[in-house]
Enzyme design. Structure first.
Site, mmCIF file in Angstrom:
data_model
loop_
_atom_site.group_PDB
_atom_site.id
_atom_site.type_symbol
_atom_site.label_atom_id
_atom_site.label_comp_id
_atom_site.label_asym_id
_atom_site.label_seq_id
_atom_site.Cartn_x
_atom_site.Cartn_y
_atom_site.Cartn_z
ATOM 1 N N SER A 114 15.074 -18.927 -24.315
ATOM 2 C CA SER A 114 13.746 -19.401 -24.868
ATOM 3 C C SER A 114 13.729 -18.427 -25.962
ATOM 4 O O SER A 114 13.926 -17.215 -26.011
ATOM 5 C CB SER A 114 12.798 -19.425 -24.042
ATOM 6 O OG SER A 114 11.420 -19.674 -24.685
ATOM 7 N N TYR A 148 6.949 -16.520 -17.326
ATOM 8 C CA TYR A 148 8.071 -17.252 -17.774
ATOM 9 C C TYR A 148 8.864 -16.327 -18.765
ATOM 10 O O TYR A 148 10.363 -16.463 -18.797
ATOM 11 C CB TYR A 148 7.338 -18.445 -18.605
ATOM 12 C CG TYR A 148 8.342 -19.278 -19.455
ATOM 13 C CD1 TYR A 148 9.134 -20.067 -18.474
ATOM 14 C CD2 TYR A 148 8.488 -19.612 -20.815
ATOM 15 C CE1 TYR A 148 10.205 -21.110 -18.984
ATOM 16 C CE2 TYR A 148 9.469 -20.146 -21.410
ATOM 17 C CZ TYR A 148 10.313 -20.786 -20.458
ATOM 18 O OH TYR A 148 10.925 -21.752 -21.314
HETATM 19 P P1 NDP Z 1 12.418 -30.595 -18.807
HETATM 20 O O1 NDP Z 1 11.372 -30.233 -17.621
HETATM 21 O O2 NDP Z 1 12.451 -31.916 -19.551
HETATM 22 O O3 NDP Z 1 13.939 -30.130 -18.035
HETATM 23 C C1 NDP Z 1 14.085 -29.441 -16.998
HETATM 24 C C2 NDP Z 1 15.426 -29.982 -16.252
HETATM 25 O O4 NDP Z 1 15.376 -28.812 -15.109
HETATM 26 C C3 NDP Z 1 15.239 -31.122 -15.505
HETATM 27 O O5 NDP Z 1 16.530 -31.888 -15.765
HETATM 28 C C4 NDP Z 1 14.985 -30.744 -13.909
HETATM 29 O O6 NDP Z 1 15.621 -31.576 -12.963
HETATM 30 C C5 NDP Z 1 15.866 -29.453 -14.109
HETATM 31 N N1 NDP Z 1 15.252 -28.614 -12.699
HETATM 32 C C6 NDP Z 1 14.000 -28.017 -12.425
HETATM 33 N N2 NDP Z 1 14.184 -27.316 -11.322
HETATM 34 C C7 NDP Z 1 15.357 -27.723 -10.774
HETATM 35 C C8 NDP Z 1 16.405 -27.143 -9.555
HETATM 36 N N3 NDP Z 1 15.489 -26.535 -8.685
HETATM 37 N N4 NDP Z 1 17.282 -27.522 -9.557
HETATM 38 C C9 NDP Z 1 18.016 -28.255 -10.459
HETATM 39 N N5 NDP Z 1 17.159 -28.573 -11.696
HETATM 40 C C10 NDP Z 1 16.269 -28.343 -11.895
HETATM 41 O O7 NDP Z 1 12.447 -29.304 -19.711
HETATM 42 P P2 NDP Z 1 13.557 -28.929 -20.949
HETATM 43 O O8 NDP Z 1 14.558 -29.773 -21.215
HETATM 44 O O9 NDP Z 1 12.558 -28.367 -22.146
HETATM 45 O O10 NDP Z 1 13.981 -27.677 -20.183
HETATM 46 C C11 NDP Z 1 15.407 -27.231 -20.185
HETATM 47 C C12 NDP Z 1 15.523 -25.878 -20.342
HETATM 48 O O11 NDP Z 1 15.152 -25.201 -21.657
HETATM 49 C C13 NDP Z 1 14.659 -24.756 -19.283
HETATM 50 O O12 NDP Z 1 15.423 -23.570 -19.074
HETATM 51 C C14 NDP Z 1 13.562 -24.396 -20.291
HETATM 52 O O13 NDP Z 1 12.922 -23.023 -19.850
HETATM 53 C C15 NDP Z 1 14.274 -24.234 -21.667
HETATM 54 N N6 NDP Z 1 13.584 -24.112 -22.958
HETATM 55 C C16 NDP Z 1 12.622 -25.341 -23.111
HETATM 56 C C17 NDP Z 1 11.720 -25.143 -24.364
HETATM 57 C C18 NDP Z 1 10.873 -26.450 -24.612
HETATM 58 O O14 NDP Z 1 10.104 -26.305 -25.677
HETATM 59 N N7 NDP Z 1 11.001 -27.536 -24.068
HETATM 60 C C19 NDP Z 1 11.893 -24.212 -25.104
HETATM 61 C C20 NDP Z 1 12.689 -22.939 -24.639
HETATM 62 C C21 NDP Z 1 13.625 -22.968 -23.718
HETATM 63 P P3 NDP Z 1 14.872 -32.158 -11.710
HETATM 64 O O15 NDP Z 1 13.464 -31.953 -11.733
HETATM 65 O O16 NDP Z 1 15.393 -33.432 -11.578
HETATM 66 O O17 NDP Z 1 15.601 -31.292 -10.695
#
Ligand code: NDP
Length: 246
Positions: A145, A158
């Site tokens: 990030s 975070y």
């Molecule tokens: P979302 O919340 O849309 O997606 C997060 C994903 O992580 C979901 O598919 C969720 O699936 C999965 N997840 C969470 N916990 C678990 C677990 N224990 N096991 C397996 N899967 C898990 O957020 P983003 O798409 O934004 O996030 C994706 C990545 O991008 C993250 O690492 C985030 O930190 C990073 N990021 C995002 C930014 C933003 O502005 N959106 C900026 C910078 C980085 P489920 O709940 O179905 O398990």
């Protein structure tokens, strides 16, 4: 969606493929002709997405995955091996971001971030490293990030997890001459990430900032670029953020 021949495609595993960046990555990589394996806890979501991708001519499968559980991650990787015979790329994307000030002492949420964002990435590395070493090739793409480059109030823990992702990635890169390692550091991106913020004021402030967010496909395009480079080229790090982000 026009799908090129899948025979040339890599086998790409995407964690957290049920929403946001992970789902967009699965779509984009399948459209580029890669064979994708989608994992998340919400299996209905990854099942529906895999079905969509197959209906569009792509090759996709899914499996339930909890990245905090090493055995679950190993089973996810085995499922991809059984389905496709090899594993070329792991996209360690799953993450959570329950922002709050340290004074709020939301220790359970701190631990959750460490479990998913750090241990989850380590579990992914542990699950693919032996087989990628045996193959003599492979690619680990870790989603960090801009918070892995800077620290802001309410984002101390975070940010710490995302600094850790960058440190782990750099360590893996330095220890590898056969694997490619890429860190993707997105800025504000449209997804479900802010829904996990339990502090109402912090959540509202975050949602306000997200008004300038870029689509998740902008991050997926960066991942697709890194994956698509020739074997001898390692795209080590990409930062991609909205033009309007400070
Ligand atoms: P979302 O919340 O849309 O997606 C997060 C994903 O992580 C979901 O598919 C969720 O699936 C999965 N997840 C969470 N916990 C678990 C677990 N224990 N096991 C397996 N899967 C898990 O957020 P983003 O798409 O934004 O996030 C994706 C990545 O991008 C993250 O690492 C985030 O930190 C990073 N990021 C995002 C930014 C933003 O502005 N959106 C900026 C910078 C980085 P489920 O709940 O179905 O398990």
């Amino acid at each position: 969606m026009t799908v090129p021949s899948v025979s040339a495609g890599k086998v790409v595993l995407v964690t957290g493929a049920s929403s946001g960046i992970g789902a967009a990555t699965a779509r984009r990589l399948a459209a580029s002709g890669h064979r994708v394996m989608l994992g998340a806890r919400r299996t209905d979501r990854v099942a529906a997405l895999a079905e969509d991708l197959r209906a569009a001519g792509g090759e996709a499968d899914h499996r339930e995955l909890d990245v905090t559980d090493l055995e679950s991650v190993r089973a996810f990787v085995r499922a991809a091996q059984d389905r496709y015979g090899r594993v070329d790329v792991l996209v360690n994307n799953a993450g959570v971001m329950p922002l709050s000030s340290l004074d709020a002492l939301k220790v359970d949420e701190w631990n959750r971030m460490i479990d998913v964002n750090v241990r989850g990435v380590l579990h992914g590395i542990a699950a693919v490293l032996p087989l990628m070493r045996a193959q003599g090739s492979g690619h680990v793409v870790n989603i960090a990030s801009v918070s892995g480059h800077r620290v802001d109030p309410t984002a101390a823990v975070y940010s710490a997890t995302k600094f850790a992702v960058r440190a782990l990635s750099e360590g893996l890169r330095q220890e590898s001459r056969d694997l490619r390692v890429t860190v993707i550091s997105p800025g504000l991106t449209r997804s479900e990430l802010a829904e996990g913020i339990s502090d109402t004021a912090v959540r509202e402030a975050t949602e306000d900032m997200l008004k300038i967010a870029m689509p998740a496909d902008a991050v997926a395009a960066a991942i697709d670029y890194a994956v698509g480079q020739p074997a001898e080229v390692d795209v080590s790090e990409i930062i991609v953020r909205p033009t309007a982000q400070g």
